[in-house]
Design a protein around this motif. Structure first.
Motif, PDB file in Angstrom:
ATOM      1  N   SER A 106       4.427   9.524  -1.226  1.00  0.00           N
ATOM      2  CA  SER A 106       5.098   9.126  -2.466  1.00  0.00           C
ATOM      3  C   SER A 106       6.089  10.179  -2.925  1.00  0.00           C
ATOM      4  O   SER A 106       7.223   9.870  -3.312  1.00  0.00           O
ATOM      5  CB  SER A 106       4.064   8.879  -3.565  1.00  0.00           C
ATOM      6  OG  SER A 106       3.198   7.809  -3.238  1.00  0.00           O
ATOM      7  N   GLY A 162       4.561   5.294  -8.647  1.00  0.00           N
ATOM      8  CA  GLY A 162       4.911   3.893  -8.826  1.00  0.00           C
ATOM      9  C   GLY A 162       4.025   3.092  -9.746  1.00  0.00           C
ATOM     10  O   GLY A 162       4.418   2.042 -10.236  1.00  0.00           O
ATOM     11  N   SER A 163       2.814   3.549  -9.993  1.00  0.00           N
ATOM     12  CA  SER A 163       1.915   2.833 -10.909  1.00  0.00           C
ATOM     13  C   SER A 163       0.953   3.846 -11.533  1.00  0.00           C
ATOM     14  O   SER A 163       0.722   4.927 -10.990  1.00  0.00           O
ATOM     15  CB  SER A 163       1.123   1.753 -10.173  1.00  0.00           C
ATOM     16  OG  SER A 163       0.188   2.337  -9.272  1.00  0.00           O
TER      17      SER A 163
END
Length: 240
Positions: free
Chosen positions: A33, A47-48
């Motif tokens: 990531s 992303g989350s």
């Protein structure tokens, strides 16, 4: 979610022995990531919130040691060096400042501006053509917090009365020794490159004993070796 198309993280960190395969998998996902969005915060890169929360749990896990993560990468770096007859190992120290952050308990001053953070000393391998090979050694440490006056007194005292093992300068010798231990000198020649902070007699003495080539930016105008075939009564800089 992590970018599964990036195989670098799996190849480089997939062998990290963290005591639990799930931790190794999480490490790979986090690295994947951060590689995909290196300029972003952890939350943005993951992303989350669920992925970010998992990353924070990983960082707070006391069973995860930075040295264990680095061991996997170093092993891959050593493998890459074997395809080169000669490499450069560049040693340098970075100051990582956490100025402006609230949770900096335990960190010491790392700059003249009194910012607090940690020190990072790295031995970084590249080919003679400039190809990045990876890290061979890295140390993170924090300096003790003392006043400017005490720092000057300590600096003068340490220059004369303290052995190299008790000085911060030992980092240069330790990284040189580590490099010499993990690189097969019969297969790959290493040339260690350092700035003027490494212009230390003990460092040259160790390099001589290890028969290891070094290239150091001169800081001290030393006397030319009078026992050499080029003996002259003059200083290094004038002789050069």
């Amino acid at each position: 979610m992590a970018n599964k198309g990036n195989e670098w993280a799996r190849n480089e960190l997939g062998d990290a022995a963290l005591g639990d395969k799930r931790l190794t998998d999480r490490l790979v996902n986090i690295a994947d990531s951060l590689i995909s969005l290196p300029e972003s915060s952890i939350n943005q890169a993951c992303g989350s919130w669920s992925e970010a929360k998992a990353a924070y749990r990983f960082f707070q896990n006391e069973n995860v040691k930075g040295s264990d993560i680095l061991t996997s990468h170093i092993a891959k770096t050593v493998e890459r060096t074997k395809t080169h007859k000669r490499i450069l190992v560049i040693q340098d120290t970075s100051c990582i400042s956490y100025m402006g952050h609230e949770k900096i308990r335990g960190l010491a001053v790392v700059s003249k501006k009194q910012s607090k953070g940690i020190m990072m000393h790295t031995a970084f391998a590249i080919s003679t053509e400039g190809l990045t090979l990876g890290i061979l050694d890295q140390k993170l440490y924090s300096r003790p917090s003392i006043s400017k006056e005490d720092q000057e007194l300590e600096k003068r005292r340490r220059c004369r009365n303290v052995s190299i093992e008790d000085k911060e300068s030992i980092k240069w010798l330790e990284s040189l020794k580590k490099t010499n231990e993990i690189i097969d000198s019969t297969q790959t020649e290493t040339i260690t490159v350092c700035d003027r902070e490494a212009d230390i007699y003990d460092f040259f003495e160790l390099a001589y004993r290890l028969n290891s080539a070094v290239l150091i930016r001169a800081c001290r105008n030393r006397n030319v070796n009078k026992t050499s075939r080029y003996s002259r009564e003059e200083k290094l800089w004038q002789f050069i």
